[in-house]
Design an enzyme around this catalytic site. Structure first.
Site, mmCIF file in Angstrom:
data_model
loop_
_atom_site.group_PDB
_atom_site.id
_atom_site.type_symbol
_atom_site.label_atom_id
_atom_site.label_comp_id
_atom_site.label_asym_id
_atom_site.label_seq_id
_atom_site.Cartn_x
_atom_site.Cartn_y
_atom_site.Cartn_z
ATOM 1 N N GLY A 180 5.182 -8.733 -6.317
ATOM 2 C CA GLY A 180 4.815 -7.742 -5.289
ATOM 3 C C GLY A 180 5.670 -7.908 -4.051
ATOM 4 O O GLY A 180 5.226 -7.704 -2.928
ATOM 5 N N GLY A 190 6.044 -5.404 -1.065
ATOM 6 C CA GLY A 190 4.859 -5.073 -0.268
ATOM 7 C C GLY A 190 4.952 -5.631 1.142
ATOM 8 O O GLY A 190 5.948 -6.247 1.537
ATOM 9 N N GLN A 191 3.876 -5.422 1.903
ATOM 10 C CA GLN A 191 3.882 -5.756 3.330
ATOM 11 C C GLN A 191 4.193 -7.240 3.568
ATOM 12 O O GLN A 191 5.037 -7.571 4.395
ATOM 13 C CB GLN A 191 2.521 -5.404 3.949
ATOM 14 C CG GLN A 191 2.499 -5.551 5.460
ATOM 15 C CD GLN A 191 1.089 -5.571 6.037
ATOM 16 O OE1 GLN A 191 0.102 -5.707 5.310
ATOM 17 N NE2 GLN A 191 0.994 -5.452 7.352
ATOM 18 N N ASP A 237 9.186 -6.866 -8.338
ATOM 19 C CA ASP A 237 8.211 -5.795 -8.115
ATOM 20 C C ASP A 237 8.354 -4.848 -9.294
ATOM 21 O O ASP A 237 9.114 -5.137 -10.225
ATOM 22 C CB ASP A 237 8.470 -5.098 -6.762
ATOM 23 C CG ASP A 237 7.156 -4.622 -6.145
ATOM 24 O OD1 ASP A 237 6.434 -3.870 -6.828
ATOM 25 O OD2 ASP A 237 6.847 -5.016 -5.008
ATOM 26 N N ARG A 287 9.847 -2.061 -9.353
ATOM 27 C CA ARG A 287 11.256 -1.616 -9.441
ATOM 28 C C ARG A 287 12.104 -2.343 -8.410
ATOM 29 O O ARG A 287 11.573 -2.926 -7.463
ATOM 30 C CB ARG A 287 11.398 -0.101 -9.306
ATOM 31 C CG ARG A 287 10.502 0.482 -8.320
ATOM 32 C CD ARG A 287 10.468 1.977 -8.246
ATOM 33 N NE ARG A 287 9.560 2.204 -7.138
ATOM 34 C CZ ARG A 287 8.258 2.255 -7.259
ATOM 35 N NH1 ARG A 287 7.690 2.170 -8.450
ATOM 36 N NH2 ARG A 287 7.486 2.392 -6.212
ATOM 37 N N ASP A 297 14.529 -8.998 -9.577
ATOM 38 C CA ASP A 297 14.174 -8.734 -10.972
ATOM 39 C C ASP A 297 12.951 -7.815 -10.980
ATOM 40 O O ASP A 297 12.312 -7.615 -9.939
ATOM 41 C CB ASP A 297 13.895 -10.048 -11.719
ATOM 42 C CG ASP A 297 14.225 -9.945 -13.202
ATOM 43 O OD1 ASP A 297 14.194 -8.817 -13.742
ATOM 44 O OD2 ASP A 297 14.502 -10.991 -13.822
ATOM 45 N N TYR A 315 -12.091 -3.492 -4.703
ATOM 46 C CA TYR A 315 -11.091 -4.440 -4.220
ATOM 47 C C TYR A 315 -11.740 -5.793 -3.950
ATOM 48 O O TYR A 315 -11.237 -6.845 -4.364
ATOM 49 C CB TYR A 315 -10.455 -3.879 -2.942
ATOM 50 C CG TYR A 315 -9.460 -4.784 -2.257
ATOM 51 C CD1 TYR A 315 -8.219 -5.049 -2.822
ATOM 52 C CD2 TYR A 315 -9.759 -5.365 -1.020
ATOM 53 C CE1 TYR A 315 -7.305 -5.859 -2.173
ATOM 54 C CE2 TYR A 315 -8.846 -6.173 -0.369
ATOM 55 C CZ TYR A 315 -7.617 -6.418 -0.944
ATOM 56 O OH TYR A 315 -6.710 -7.219 -0.308
ATOM 57 N N LYS A 369 -11.163 -9.522 -5.686
ATOM 58 C CA LYS A 369 -10.782 -10.722 -4.928
ATOM 59 C C LYS A 369 -11.772 -11.862 -5.171
ATOM 60 O O LYS A 369 -11.366 -13.015 -5.300
ATOM 61 C CB LYS A 369 -10.661 -10.400 -3.432
ATOM 62 C CG LYS A 369 -9.448 -9.535 -3.088
ATOM 63 C CD LYS A 369 -8.130 -10.254 -3.367
ATOM 64 C CE LYS A 369 -6.916 -9.476 -2.902
ATOM 65 N NZ LYS A 369 -5.638 -10.102 -3.286
HETATM 66 N N1 SER Z 1 -5.891 -5.657 4.658
HETATM 67 C C1 SER Z 1 -6.508 -5.440 3.389
HETATM 68 C C2 SER Z 1 -7.031 -4.078 3.243
HETATM 69 O O1 SER Z 1 -7.316 -3.472 4.252
HETATM 70 C C3 SER Z 1 -7.646 -6.383 3.207
HETATM 71 O O2 SER Z 1 -7.243 -7.488 2.522
HETATM 72 O O3 SER Z 1 -7.202 -3.629 2.160
#
Ligand code: SER
Length: 315
Positions: A6, A9-10, A32, A34, A46, A138, A142
């Site tokens: 990933g 990502g941020q 990632d 792509r 990769d 989500y 987790k």
């Molecule tokens: N920052 C994340 C979200 O807002 C929480 O882990 O989904």
């Protein structure tokens, strides 16, 4: 060799910069779904879909990986819209990584989130060990991931470490699909247009952290002595808490023409179910966690950086 999943990502963009700076060019494999159009120096690129176990195993062997920063995941707001996708990427992804890491003797870092908490959790100074009954898919992924980490650490002696990140504020890469994204969007819109229409109420207060501290936490935790790590689910972590209205006021102090309006959407319910402040004393005790940025320093630094590049590439 180090693997980041990933990596576009941020967190991945900034963490890769820090790891390349620490270990040198050619030591960090960034993966990632792509390969990005613009390549950054020092990294090996990769492609990896973490939901395919065979691909994970092949990649670990091909690059002789010994440490994995497993960041691939779907965030909270996207997870509510696409729950099956969130379960597949977040749960099957972390399970594949943990099992493959065990087979090849890798160490693992994996980010959990304040999203493991829910409406039945104490909202203020939320303790390390408390109720984890999240209301979102989500959050459910987790909590499951944390339990998988603990299982592998205790049953198979896998060195896996984790933190429950609060909202993370950054400027190199925009976040995508999170509930805490309003804090980042407010900066981007303040600089681009002078106005922000915020998707949570003015009094919505959430725990947050600036990216340099988030990166520091990952590096410090992975560098800590194994014996000192007393939490094998995931460590509570925070830097500061603020409300949307307080952040708007702080930006307005520096940009007097900035205005902010509030139009809560479905993300308000998610925000309301998460803590306002976090007790991270275990992380402070076990591996000397201490954030460097307070709210005012973060606001100054964000405005300066966003002004240099108000349109970060949408990833
Ligand atoms: N920052 C994340 C979200 O807002 C929480 O882990 O989904």
């Amino acid at each position: 060799m180090i693997l980041i999943t990933g990596a576009q990502g941020q967190i991945g963009i900034d963490l890769a910069d820090a790891l390349v700076a620490k270990y040198g060019d050619g030591k960090v494999v960034v993966t990632d779904l792509r390969i990005p159009e613009v390549l950054r120096k020092g990294r090996i690129y990769d492609v990896l879909d973490v939901t395919y176990m065979e691909s994970v195993k092949k990649l670990l062997n091909a690059h002789d990986i010994d440490t994995i920063f497993h960041l691939a995941g779907i965030l909270s707001a996207t997870g509510e819209r696409h729950p099956e996708l969130a379960w597949n990427v977040n749960v099957n992804g972390v399970r594949n990584i943990l099992e493959a890491a065990q087979l090849s003797g890798c160490r693992v870092f994996w980010p959990s989130s304040i999203a493991v908490f829910g409406p039945t959790t104490p909202r203020h100074n939320t303790p390390q060990e408390t109720v984890t009954e999240p209301g979102t898919m989500y959050g459910a992924t987790k909590v499951t991931g944390e339990l998988l980490c603990k299982f592998h650490a205790t049953h198979h002696n896998l060195d896996v470490r984790s933190v429950r990140f609060p909202g993370i504020i950054s400027h190199a890469a925009p976040p995508g699909g999170g509930t805490t994204d309003w804090a980042v969007d407010m900066f981007l819109q303040a600089v681009r247009t002078g106005h922000y229409n915020c998707f949570v109420r003015e009094d919505t207060r959430m725990p947050m952290m600036y990216m340099p501290d988030a990166v520091k936490s990952v590096i410090d935790l992975m560098a800590a002595d194994n014996e000192g790590i007393s939490v094998r689910t995931s460590y509570n972590l925070t830097a500061f808490s603020f409300s949307a209205g307080e952040l708007a006021a702080s930006i307005k102090k520096r940009m007097p023409d900035f205005t902010c309006s509030y139009k809560p959407d479905f993300r308000q319910d998610i925000a309301d179910s998460w803590p306002e402040s976090i007790n991270d004393s275990r992380a402070r005790r076990d591996w000397n966690w201490e954030p460097q940025f307070d709210l005012e320093m973060m606001v100054d630094d964000m405005l300066e950086n966003v002004a240099k590049k108000p349109f970060p590439s949408e990833l």
